[in-house]
Design a protein around this motif. Structure first.
Motif, PDB file in Angstrom:
ATOM      1  N   ARG A 211       0.850  -1.315   0.175  1.00 47.34           N
ATOM      2  CA  ARG A 211      -0.048  -0.011   0.044  1.00 47.34           C
ATOM      3  C   ARG A 211       0.897   1.383   0.013  1.00 47.34           C
ATOM      4  O   ARG A 211       0.524   2.267  -0.695  1.00 47.34           O
TER       5      ARG A 211
ATOM      6  N   PHE B 261       2.548   1.298  -3.631  1.00 47.55           N
ATOM      7  CA  PHE B 261       1.339   1.292  -4.826  1.00 47.55           C
ATOM      8  C   PHE B 261       0.127   1.561  -4.355  1.00 47.55           C
ATOM      9  O   PHE B 261      -0.849   1.028  -4.422  1.00 47.55           O
ATOM     10  N   PRO B 262      -0.014   2.952  -3.911  1.00 52.35           N
ATOM     11  CA  PRO B 262      -1.243   3.345  -3.292  1.00 52.35           C
ATOM     12  C   PRO B 262      -2.386   3.349  -4.064  1.00 52.35           C
ATOM     13  O   PRO B 262      -3.700   3.147  -3.615  1.00 52.35           O
ATOM     14  N   ASP B 263      -2.195   3.349  -5.525  1.00 53.58           N
ATOM     15  CA  ASP B 263      -3.273   3.389  -6.141  1.00 53.58           C
ATOM     16  C   ASP B 263      -3.794   2.019  -6.923  1.00 53.58           C
ATOM     17  O   ASP B 263      -4.571   1.964  -7.907  1.00 53.58           O
ATOM     18  N   VAL B 264      -2.818   0.875  -6.672  1.00 58.35           N
ATOM     19  CA  VAL B 264      -3.126  -0.032  -7.102  1.00 58.35           C
ATOM     20  C   VAL B 264      -4.229  -1.199  -6.287  1.00 58.35           C
ATOM     21  O   VAL B 264      -3.791  -1.212  -4.994  1.00 58.35           O
ATOM     22  N   ALA B 265      -5.177  -1.486  -6.661  1.00 56.00           N
ATOM     23  CA  ALA B 265      -5.950  -2.624  -5.683  1.00 56.00           C
ATOM     24  C   ALA B 265      -5.261  -3.855  -5.114  1.00 56.00           C
ATOM     25  O   ALA B 265      -4.594  -4.217  -5.913  1.00 56.00           O
TER      26      ALA B 265
ATOM     27  N   ALA C 297     -11.475  -3.957 -10.336  1.00 59.90           N
ATOM     28  CA  ALA C 297     -10.330  -3.245 -10.863  1.00 59.90           C
ATOM     29  C   ALA C 297      -9.667  -4.359 -11.765  1.00 59.90           C
ATOM     30  O   ALA C 297      -9.977  -5.390 -11.569  1.00 59.90           O
TER      31      ALA C 297
ATOM     32  N   THR D 235      -6.581  -4.210 -12.845  1.00 58.88           N
ATOM     33  CA  THR D 235      -5.301  -4.323 -12.286  1.00 58.88           C
ATOM     34  C   THR D 235      -5.256  -4.650 -10.883  1.00 58.88           C
ATOM     35  O   THR D 235      -5.883  -3.691 -10.240  1.00 58.88           O
TER      36      THR D 235
END
Length: 265
Positions: free
Chosen positions: A57, A60-64, A78, A80
């Motif tokens: 997190r 890569f805060p924007d990746v689920a 998502a 990705t």
């Protein structure tokens, strides 16, 4: 996605989680609880999950993010996402048999494209590089930088003398019946996602799974195998095994080296 950064982060997190797991594994005793699906969970699963989740997190805060220990809260739409099994092979861990792994993978449009599988008790680590190819790193492992790696590649199978790997904790008659359709030279058992890695290195030609698995169990091993030239298909119709399914449950599947003449279910 910055694949170079991804591989660096997931490799380091796998090593850090492995250290935490082995600290608990080598203790005189550890807590074992039972989850709602009757599967076991230990303090090692929970500690590794917390460590890996926090690291992913932050990076890569924007990746689920999907993890086994937090799966009840996931509602992923998502395309990705990162998917984690912080301790795959909990039964092997509890029995202190060593066949357990840390699994971290990236799924893009239903396909695991990058991943790491680390078996801390066996000191084996497999991961994809930024270009998608797979290597095995030789220990001892440093968290500062990757050590010596060697590319790995699936076998060129001999359909008259196949090497088969099957589950250690989930072997059943249906699996044996399917394996019986092949000309088998030798067979070995392994726990966790190591079975994918044994096909990836050419130590086995085929791994059939006639039993329940979840996407976090298989995604990292799937990515490792694909990067070594292998494939994973559904057991029923030999179509590709895809990810991002509702509930994250997998159908039965076959992981194999191309060249194996697959038999019908």
């Amino acid at each position: 996605m910055n694949y170079e950064k991804l591989i660096e982060v997931i490799r380091t997190l796998a090593l850090e989680a492995g250290d935490k797991i082995m600290e608990i594994y080598n203790a005189d005793d550890f807590d074992v609880k039972v989850k709602s699906d009757s599967s076991p969970v230990t303090e090692a699963d929970e500690a590794a999950d917390a460590l890996i989740s926090a690291g992913l997190r932050a990076a890569f805060p924007d990746v689920a993010l999907v993890t086994e220990e937090q799966s009840a809260s996931h509602d992923i739409t998502a395309k990705t996402f990162l998917i984690v099994d912080p301790l795959d092979g909990t039964k092997e861990f509890i029995k202190r048999r060593g066949d357990f792994t840390v699994n971290i993978a990236l799924v893009e449009d239903g396909v695991p494209t990058r991943g790491v599988v680390y078996a801390p008790a066996k000191e084996r680590m497999f991961y994809t590089l930024a270009d998608g190819s797979t290597v095995e790193e030789e220990g001892p492992f440093s968290k500062v930088a990757a050590g010596t790696t060697k590319p790995i590649r699936v076998s060129s199978p001999d359909n008259g003398a196949l090497m088969v790997v099957a589950s250690k904790s989930h072997r059943d008659q249906a699996t044996d019946d399917y394996i019986g359709k092949y000309a088998v030279k030798d067979m070995r058992s392994a726990g966790s996602s190591l079975k994918f890695c044994l096909v990836a290195t050419g130590e086995a030609d085929i791994y059939p799974r006639v039993g329940r698995t979840m996407e976090w169990d298989t995604a990292a091993g799937h990515a490792v195998l694909t990067g070594a030239g292998g494939d994973v298909v559904r057991f029923d119709d030999h179509s590709p095994l895809v990810y991002g399914k509702d509930g994250f449950a997998n159908p039965f599947f076959i992981a194999y080296a191309p060249g194996v003449a697959l038999k019908d279910a």
